[in-house]
Enzyme design. Structure first.
Site, mmCIF file in Angstrom:
data_model
loop_
_atom_site.group_PDB
_atom_site.id
_atom_site.type_symbol
_atom_site.label_atom_id
_atom_site.label_comp_id
_atom_site.label_asym_id
_atom_site.label_seq_id
_atom_site.Cartn_x
_atom_site.Cartn_y
_atom_site.Cartn_z
ATOM 1 N N TYR A 1 49.584 -4.935 -12.019
ATOM 2 C CA TYR A 1 50.101 -5.546 -13.241
ATOM 3 C C TYR A 1 49.520 -6.949 -13.371
ATOM 4 C CZ TYR A 1 53.759 -1.912 -13.145
ATOM 5 O OH TYR A 1 54.458 -0.723 -13.121
ATOM 6 N N HIS B 1 52.059 4.750 -6.663
ATOM 7 C CA HIS B 1 52.166 4.587 -8.112
ATOM 8 C C HIS B 1 51.855 5.886 -8.863
ATOM 9 C CE1 HIS B 1 51.867 1.050 -11.173
ATOM 10 N NE2 HIS B 1 52.515 2.061 -11.683
ATOM 11 N N SER C 1 60.885 2.462 -18.173
ATOM 12 C CA SER C 1 60.862 2.622 -19.638
ATOM 13 C C SER C 1 62.152 3.260 -20.143
ATOM 14 C CB SER C 1 59.647 3.450 -20.084
ATOM 15 O OG SER C 1 58.446 2.794 -19.772
#
Length: 338
Positions: free
Chosen positions: A56, A132, A210
């Site tokens: 990120y 991930h 999310s």
């Protein structure tokens, strides 16, 4: 803030803070001083669970978010749980807003990744370390063996998997017990609900990323909303197309009605729906505003009965919904040199 235990013994705030958007994918980042103050406010509000990842960042600093999290949480390190991730890198050559990712979970790559994350996070251990995305060239059993070694060495305390199905979970858990999976989950993305029985059987937590469908379920955005091109992934997400607001009208009306009934916000209802569904679900919404952060934390106080949760599910089953962002495309490492 209320708290939950995921896995065997990892206690976290019932709502965590997803930190990605402070550095990546949601437009030009705010002033760093403002972000550092935001973390201090999060701790004051009772947040103890903070989520980041090694990739990120930005073109100028691809690891910016871990550095930010490390600097911000260093004064509170003994009070917080830090989760980060390894195993993918962006293909920055495509010029696309939604950049593809290239998996790499070879043991030597994981070893390098964990050392980099420890340094950037200013810590001697990572509380929860996720793969991930799956690497099709590396069996998950090999990844689990590396995680067991890192746990034995004290470099990580717990580990997990992101965006995975039952077979991978079972295979990995048999080698080194998993504490949590981190999969996409929201009122608009219920793809993984069939995993609930296996998570309950194995004692694994579900960290929901999310959970507000990238902010759409907050009701704060309207048809015609424009997002920063290239730097803001929402500019290419299907739920933010003008026609999607019409398609999703019934969903937004459902949330608005429940919000009025419960004296809550639409975002709080969206989070309360999953918090009241299972005791091992922990959503990690992101934000850059202290007021939203408090609003999300307070969602843990909103009570929905089993009947109300079931009624929402039934309504969703009958409802037409637009497409929703499903994540970055995955490229083969054979096509790109690793």
């Amino acid at each position: 803030m209320k708290y939950r235990v995921i896995g065997k013994d990892l206690k976290v705030s019932a709502v965590g803070l997803g930190c990605m958007g402070m550095s990546h994918a949601y437009g030009t980042p705010p002033d760093r001083g403002e972000l550092l103050e935001l973390f201090a406010q999060a701790v004051d509000q009772g947040y103890t669970f903070f989520d980041t990842a090694e990739l990120y960042g930005s073109e100028t600093d691809p690891h910016d978010n871990e550095k930010l999290v490390g600097e911000a949480l260093e004064p509170y390190r003994d009070k917080v749980v830090i989760a980060t991730k390894f195993g993918i890198r962006f293909d920055t050559t495509t010029g696309e807003t939604n950049m593809p990712v290239i998996p790499d979970s070879r043991p030597q790559t994981i070893r390098g990744a964990v050392e980099g994350s420890l340094k950037r996070l200013r810590t001697d251990h990572i509380d929860l370390y996720y793969q991930h995305r799956q690497d099709p060239k590396v069996p998950v059993e090999s990844v689990a063996e590396t995680m067991a070694e890192l746990i034995k060495e004290g470099k990580i305390l717990h580990w997990g998997l992101s965006e995975v199905e039952e077979d991978v979970i079972r295979r990995a858990h048999a080698v080194c017990p998993i504490t949590a999976i981190q999969n996409r989950y929201s009122l608009m993305a219920r793809w993984y609900e069939d995993l609930f029985p296996v998570l309950e059987e194995l004692g694994i937590g579900y960290v929901a990323f999310s959970p507000l469908a990238n902010g759409f379920l907050s009701g704060q955005y309207k048809k015609g909303t424009k997002f920063e091109e290239k730097l803001d992934y929402r500019s290419v997400m299907p739920q933010f197309r003008d026609e999607s607001y019409d398609i999703n009208r019934k969903l937004l009306e459902l949330l608005e009605g429940l919000a009025k009934e419960k004296n809550a916000s639409m975002a709080q209802i969206s989070l309360a729906w999953m918090l009241n569904k299972k005791p091992y679900i922990v959503p990690i919404p992101g934000t850059r505003k202290a007021s939203r952060m408090q609003e999300n934390a307070d969602a843990a106080e909103v009570v929905l009965t089993e009947e109300e949760v079931r009624s929402i599910d039934d309504a969703l089953d009958r409802m037409e919904l637009s497409g929703v962002y499903g994540g970055a495309p995955i490229e083969s490492a054979e096509e790109k040199k690793v």
